[in-house]
Design an enzyme around this catalytic site. Structure first.
Site, PDB file in Angstrom:
ATOM      1  CG  ASP A 117       5.985  82.653 -12.593  1.00 25.14           C
ATOM      2  OD1 ASP A 117       5.250  83.565 -12.994  1.00 25.14           O
ATOM      3  OD2 ASP A 117       7.110  82.403 -13.070  1.00 25.14           O
ATOM      4  CG  ASP A 195       3.753  77.622 -13.134  1.00 26.94           C
ATOM      5  OD1 ASP A 195       3.845  76.567 -12.477  1.00 26.94           O
ATOM      6  OD2 ASP A 195       4.705  78.107 -13.775  1.00 26.94           O
ATOM      7  CG  HIS A 244       3.469  81.906 -16.674  1.00 28.78           C
ATOM      8  ND1 HIS A 244       4.740  82.180 -16.267  1.00 28.78           N
ATOM      9  CD2 HIS A 244       3.132  80.718 -16.091  1.00 28.78           C
ATOM     10  CE1 HIS A 244       5.159  81.198 -15.483  1.00 28.78           C
ATOM     11  NE2 HIS A 244       4.201  80.305 -15.361  1.00 28.78           N
ATOM     12  CG  ASP A 246       1.277  87.116 -16.409  1.00 34.02           C
ATOM     13  OD1 ASP A 246       1.770  86.216 -17.095  1.00 34.02           O
ATOM     14  OD2 ASP A 246       1.696  87.403 -15.272  1.00 34.02           O
ATOM     15  CB  CYS A 346       6.470  87.959 -14.092  1.00 38.76           C
ATOM     16  SG  CYS A 346       5.733  87.486 -15.644  1.00 38.76           S
TER      17      CYS A 346
HETATM   18  N1  NVA Z   1       5.204  82.843 -21.826  1.00 31.66           N
HETATM   19  C1  NVA Z   1       4.907  84.220 -22.102  1.00 31.66           C
HETATM   20  C2  NVA Z   1       5.295  85.133 -20.982  1.00 31.66           C
HETATM   21  C3  NVA Z   1       4.302  85.267 -19.912  1.00 31.66           C
HETATM   22  C4  NVA Z   1       4.636  86.300 -18.883  1.00 31.66           C
HETATM   23  C5  NVA Z   1       5.658  84.705 -23.308  1.00 31.66           C
HETATM   24  O1  NVA Z   1       6.762  84.224 -23.557  1.00 31.66           O
HETATM   25  O2  NVA Z   1       5.167  85.589 -24.008  1.00 31.66           O
END
Ligand code: NVA
Length: 361
Positions: A117, A195, A244, A246, A346
């Site tokens: 991150d 991030d 994020h 990923d 992560c």
């Molecule tokens: N915000 C994303 C996780 C990313 C690693 C989710 O909750 O699916």
């Protein structure tokens, strides 16, 4: 007299994509993980069933038995990576309960569990993210000893413009949009924030998403900072709480892309001709605590090269899919770590992969 030719040592930081053979990686630490103070920025991303926990425990350590269990998972990951020949580095935990701040606000910290991150590695450069959560304002500190070492070894070290995180950055009356409406973000364009985990690298092409921590201003800052060598593609997904990329869009190897079938109704045009693998639905039991994410972190994997992929040990559907798709899954217990908001991608930041800058499109 011509001075003798001295060969320059190789740069300790070198990573252009998600799949070149991994040589050195930072693995986070979960010690001292602390529940951040209540703030609107969290509201937009926390799972619905966690708001109460965060309100009641703001500024207190996470349950020690959960931290201990997550730490055990991390140790297993470290052993696995080292057994595969990867050099593992760790941040130095700091006291997350010590208040810090800037004019107009104070906060306590979160953790140093998720280097992905915080640090964006692009080629020979490590960029510190200007993070939007006040509780993460000091989150690069645990990595500073490593950053200094890499810089001394020849890496380029930079940081996004230090954000002020004033009230103007946040939409204090933020409410989730109705289905079908455009995503409502909890941050404004007051200043650049991002991030690192909202970007995913495929050589010259970098894929990004705008999110509740990454604004257009931040993406544009990175675009200009990197210059013409790189192309940043901003993708839109079906995700009412983006934070994020990923667990949404994960390039695994040249020509191989893993997608979240719920969030990616249309694969970005550039991936035309690539094999697109739909992640199997997560099987995480409903009673397993996930403080900060959805169950889709089942697709938050790290590639050790174009074949070897680290997968959660109990995730049978993911393991069999990876085998079917021609990869070599390496299994690691990670459920307890998952509770803290991420999985293998992560929990790591690849510092060095054996490879060069290429174009895959
Ligand atoms: N915000 C994303 C996780 C990313 C690693 C989710 O909750 O699916």
């Amino acid at each position: 007299m011509t001075p003798p030719l001295v060969e320059k040592p190789p740069c300790p930081v070198n990573s252009f994509n998600e799949w070149d053979p991994l040589e050195e990686v930072i693995v986070g630490v979960v010690d001292g993980a602390t529940v951040p103070p209540s703030h609107i920025a969290l509201k937009a991303t926390l799972p619905d069933d966690q708001h109460d926990f965060f309100r009641k425990n703001a500024g207190k350590p996470f349950p020690p038995e959960q931290i201990a269990a997550a730490k055990k998972d991390l140790e297993e990951l470290v052993r696995l990576l080292e057994a595969e020949g990867v050099k593992v580095r760790r941040p130095e935990p700091i006291d997350q309960l010590k208040p810090f701040g800037a004019p107009g606000w104070t906060s306590t910290g979160l953790y140093a569990a998720m280097p992905r991150d915080v640090l964006l590695v692009i080629g020979n450069e490590i960029i510190e993210s200007p993070m939007a959560w006040r509780s993460r304002y000091m989150e690069t500190s645990p990595y500073r000893p490593l950053l200094k070492e890499y810089f001394r070894g020849g890496a380029k070290w930079s940081a996004g413009p230090k954000p002020e995180l004033r009230d103007g950055l946040y939409v204090y009356d933020w409410m989730e949009g109705k289905p079908g409406e455009p995503t409502r973000y909890v941050i404004t364009e007051f200043e650049p924030t991002f991030d690192a985990a909202d970007f995913i690298r495929c050589g010259r092409d970098i894929f990004a998403q705008k999110s509740n921590v990454t604004n257009d201003f931040g993406i544009e800052w990175l675009r200009r900072h990197l210059g013409d060598t790189y192309r940043i593609h901003v993708c839109e997904f079906d995700d009412p709480h983006p934070m994020h990329i990923d667990a949404t869009l994960v390039p695994l190897a040249p020509g191989k892309l893993l997608i979240n079938p719920d969030r990616v109704p249309k694969v970005p045009e550039l991936f035309k001709g690539w094999d697109v693998f739909k992640a199997p639905r997560p099987i995480m039991p409903a009673e397993h605590t996930l403080y900060m994410t959805s169950k889709w972190i089942n697709m938050n994997v790290i590639m050790l090269d174009e074949q070897r992929v680290v997968v959660e040990k109990s995730d049978e559907p993911m393991i069999s899919c990876f085998k079917k798709w021609g990869f070599k899954p390496l299994l690691c217990n990670f459920r307890n770590f998952n509770s803290f908001g991420g999985s293998f991608h992560c929990a790591t930041a690849d510092v060095r992969r054996r490879g060069t800058l290429q174009s895959y499109f």
